[in-house]
Structure formats: C-alpha cells, structure tokens
Write a protein that holds these residues in place. Sequence first.
Motif, mmCIF file in Angstrom:
data_model
loop_
_atom_site.group_PDB
_atom_site.id
_atom_site.type_symbol
_atom_site.label_atom_id
_atom_site.label_comp_id
_atom_site.label_asym_id
_atom_site.label_seq_id
_atom_site.Cartn_x
_atom_site.Cartn_y
_atom_site.Cartn_z
ATOM 1 N N ASP A 1 -7.970 1.794 -6.054
ATOM 2 C CA ASP A 1 -7.575 0.482 -5.834
ATOM 3 C C ASP A 1 -8.741 -0.201 -5.823
ATOM 4 O OD1 ASP A 1 -5.089 1.431 -5.026
ATOM 5 O OD2 ASP A 1 -5.480 1.744 -2.956
ATOM 6 N N ILE B 1 0.829 -1.160 -0.056
ATOM 7 C CA ILE B 1 -0.143 0.061 -0.098
ATOM 8 C C ILE B 1 0.980 1.208 -0.061
ATOM 9 C CG2 ILE B 1 -1.702 1.278 1.265
ATOM 10 C CD1 ILE B 1 -2.952 -1.372 2.294
ATOM 11 N N LEU C 1 -0.991 -1.278 -4.832
ATOM 12 C CA LEU C 1 -2.286 -0.314 -4.396
ATOM 13 C C LEU C 1 -1.555 1.111 -4.550
ATOM 14 C CD1 LEU C 1 -4.222 -2.267 -2.188
ATOM 15 C CD2 LEU C 1 -4.459 -2.296 -4.778
ATOM 16 N N SER D 1 -7.749 2.970 0.786
ATOM 17 C CA SER D 1 -6.999 1.514 0.423
ATOM 18 C C SER D 1 -6.985 0.380 1.413
ATOM 19 C CB SER D 1 -5.288 1.833 0.207
ATOM 20 O OG SER D 1 -5.164 3.166 -0.808
ATOM 21 N N SER E 1 -3.606 4.201 -4.623
ATOM 22 C CA SER E 1 -4.442 5.368 -4.464
ATOM 23 C C SER E 1 -4.216 6.394 -3.380
ATOM 24 C CB SER E 1 -5.988 4.816 -4.363
ATOM 25 O OG SER E 1 -6.725 4.423 -5.320
#
Length: 583
Positions: free
Chosen positions: A407, A274, A433, A489, A435
Amino acid sequence: MSETLAESTSPEAEATGADDTPAEKPSLRARLVRRRDAHPTAVRNMRWALNVLAALLVLGALLLPNKVAYLHLRAFVRIPAEAILGAAMALALPRRPRLVVAVVSGVGLGVMTILNLLDMGFNDYLGRPFNPVLDWELLDDAQSYVADSMGKGVAVGAAVGAVVLVLLLLAVMTLAMVRLSGLLVLDRQTATRGTLLAATVWVTCSALGLQIFGTPLASEHTAALATTQAKRVLYTVRDEAEFQKVAKVDAFGNTPGSQLVPDLRGKDMIFTFIESYGRSAIEDPAIAPGVDKTLDTSTAALAKAGFHAKSGWLTSATYGGSSWLGHSTTLSGLWIDNQQRYRTVMASDHLSLTKAFKKTGAWDTVGVMPGIQKGWPEQKYYDLDKVYNAFQLGYQGPKFSWSTMPDQYALEAYQRQVHGKKRDKPLMSEIILTSSHQPWAPIPKMVDWDDLGDGSIFKGIQKAGNKPSEIIADSTRSKQEYGKSISYSVTSLTQWLERYGSDDTVLVFLGDHQPIARVSGENASRDVPISIVAKDPKVLDKIASWNWTDGLKPAHNAPVWKMSSFRDRFLTAYGSTRHPSKG
C-alpha cells in the motif's frame, strides 16, 4: 451357462480326447465364478464390507451439515427420514422402476453433497451459503486466489482434485444407492419389518423431541436443505426483476451538476477502501490492541499535522470477500449483496458517488486499483477519467501473496503520477488498498518514503516474511497477522496524508468488509469502520449531526448505518439537492 462352460473344458474331456477341436478359453464371467466358488468366505466378507460402506456413504451424505462448525459426531448419529422413505420406495417398486429411482436418487444425493461442501466453503470464507444460480463464476476467482497465495501448481492441483471429487461423489453415491436398493429386495419380509421399525422409532423420537447432545435424533436434514436451495434459487430469480426496478429509482438521479456537493468545491477528495478492515480489527481482544494503538498514534500524528477526524460504523453488504460488492454499495447507495445485483447496477445509469463529482464538472476523477490485473469495464459506471491498474503504477518489486504491491508504494505512485501534478481542477480519487487481503502472509513493512523507488526495496521484506501455508489454516496466527496488516495499511494511508495532504484535502476511508470467519469469528457482525479526515473544520462541522466519534477509532456505541445509506447522507450533508428519478 456357467455349468455348460465348465463341462466343455473339464479335465476328463481333455484326457479322453473325445473332441479333436481345441477347448475354448473360459469367459471372464466363468473365471470370476470359479474364483468366487473357490473363496466363498472372502467373497461373502467382501460383499458385506461393500454393503456396509454403501450404507455409511448414504447415511453420511444424508446427515452431512453445510457448515464446518457443525461437523461433530452427534450430527451423524441421527435417524434420517429420507433413508426410511427411500427404503419403502425400493421395496414397493418393481425392478426396473426401482433401478431408475436408485440412479436418480444417487445422482441427487451426490449433487446435494457437493452443494453442502460448497456451502461449507462459502460460509467459512464469505459468511453466507453458496448460491447455485450466481456463485459459479466465483470459483474462478477462488482458483486465482489460491494461485496468488499458494502458487499455480497448487491451484491447478486443487482444481483437478475438485473435478475428480465431484465425479467421484456422483459415481459413488449412484452405485451405493443401486447396491442398497438391490440388497433390500433380497429379503423383502425382513427389510419391510426393519423399515417399519425404523419409521416407528423416527416418529416416536420426533413426537417426543428426543435429542442427543442437543441434536434431535429424528432428522429430515437433506430434505430441509434441498428445500432451502430451491427457495434460494426462486428468490434469486425474483430478486433480479425487483432490483431492476429499485435501481431505476434515485433520489439524486435528476440533480443538476451545479447542485451536487457544492460545499466541497475546491477540495481534493479521496475515497479509500482498506481491504478487510472490519469491526473485529478494533474490538476483537486478540486483534484490537495493535490496531487500536495504530489508530490512536495516527490520530495524534494527524492532529499534529493539522488534520482532524470523525468515525462511525457501516454495515457492509458483503463479508469475508467479494470486495467489489462493498465498494459498489457504498458508492451507489444501493444494497448490492450478490453478483446479479452488481451486474445490474454496473449496466445502469444510477448515480455513483464518484459520478456525482464528475457530473459537477468541477473535478477530475481518477481510480487507483492495484488489485486490477485485467480489463475493468466498471470504469464507465464510476465515471473515472483514468484508472491506474496493477501494471500502470511502475512497480518492479515482488507480489505479497494476492496483493500486487504494498500500500505504501501504491500511495507514493499515486502521489507521483497523479496527486502531485499541477492541474486546472481539484481531484476526486478512488483508491483501493490491498495489503490487508488474506492470507496475510507475507506482510509488507514501512520503509522510508524517500527510498521507495520502483519498489525493489521490498524484495528482502517479502522474502523474509511468512509463507501463506504457515498462516492460512492457523486461526490464531491468522488473527495476529491480520491485525498487523490492518496496522500497516492504516499507517501507510495516514502517513501519506501527513506527508502530502493540504488544507484542501478531504480523505474518506473505510473497510469494505469483515475478514473471514476464521479471523472474525462465527456470527460476527458485518460492520466496518469509516472515517472522514480534513484540515478545514467546516468539512467536519457539516457532519456534526451524525454523532460520529472524534478521531480514527469509532466508539463501540457510535452510530451504525447500512452501507447503502452512506451515499445519500454524504451528498445531503455537503449541500446536494434532491431531484429524484423514478425510472
């Protein structure tokens, strides 16, 4: 010569017609001399203004700090030793050598000013100074980031402005040094006395440790920074040779595939990074309440679906950006904190965690990389059978600043195109991911999973969101929006797991690095959270000795490991046997 020119064109000569040939037009120099003589006060004032400006430019450059946090008035009221030494040299040298030294010094001071400005930017965004050997290629990434966040026009303007600034600094600093060196020799006696007085004051301040508002009055700032830059270059050159040797040594380099992760056979493995998910998201009072609530809610929802988690901390090899350094450090088990090390590892056969699963022959391997918008040769190192980039996930919605797609959509596309399909082998996936990538404007919002379609549903959400220009320079709003992006996320990922996870799904997710200093704060740690989630209790039992915290939110005092140690700990915990390779 100007007197001769003046005589040849005098009004008296023209009136008497003594010479029938037409009078020659005065040269440019002659006209300038006349104007100077006609306005002596204005010319004198202009000269003094230029002299003062040159002195201020040189002193400002000599005292310019390399961190935004140090930009205070007290930083510019010190006595630079370099100025005293420069004045002494100018007074001692003949005209031509003095001019050469002035030009070289001016260019050098301009270069140091440019490096200081680069240090400011790199310290503010990446938590480290600029590396003059390795970091030039990152400037292209910076321009791409500005284009994605603020528009191509702003990016082009910023690039042109940067080039103009560099050329202007080099030219102005050189002219200032030449002017000041010439000014000193106009009155050598007075200049010599002033230089000796300044040297005496500097030595006295240095010996007594005199300070102004906590800052030493006697400064050798530029010399110290130049020395630091030289050491940085030398270290970089040496580090390349040393790291090549380190990368050839691998505790699991010769381990047969049959002896790698035997305790995870039959599991669908998902490793997810993330973007910018750091300790600050969980512990900063201005950010944590919203993120902590999301983690608590997600932990409870996962438990209701039969999933349980354990979480700890890893110290990332990077900060504020350069996410690929965090990814490669986690998966290679090597400390990759610069671009040179990254290139070395990508060209090696050092065992990555993803490659370990591929080597067993028991898993298909895939990468989902919505941030990749061009060729990605690293696929070979990670040994991924297939990589889905930004253009291969079927997204038809709008970009959210730097992030090419939300995401939630990327995960649904992964489910539709990869995870949800029948296959002969379980799947090992690496998912990135994006975002929560800065500037955190606009941020997507969760929609009904059944309504995602091709992503067009996000057009209204993107249009109604904040503009990057509204957030990017505001620390308070950046913190707020950063927290919202992390919550988004995490919610996307955990809801996907609730919806599509099975008894054999094992999810490992972590942050790649902390957000920039404007959000995480000066001198923030480099720690990022990491969680392992599974339904099968045996999966978490294998890491019981790690003493990680139950749930998705690691406790403040949960174990902290270097990110580079995770690969070996993970492989060992799940039954892998060490068979070292030694290069």
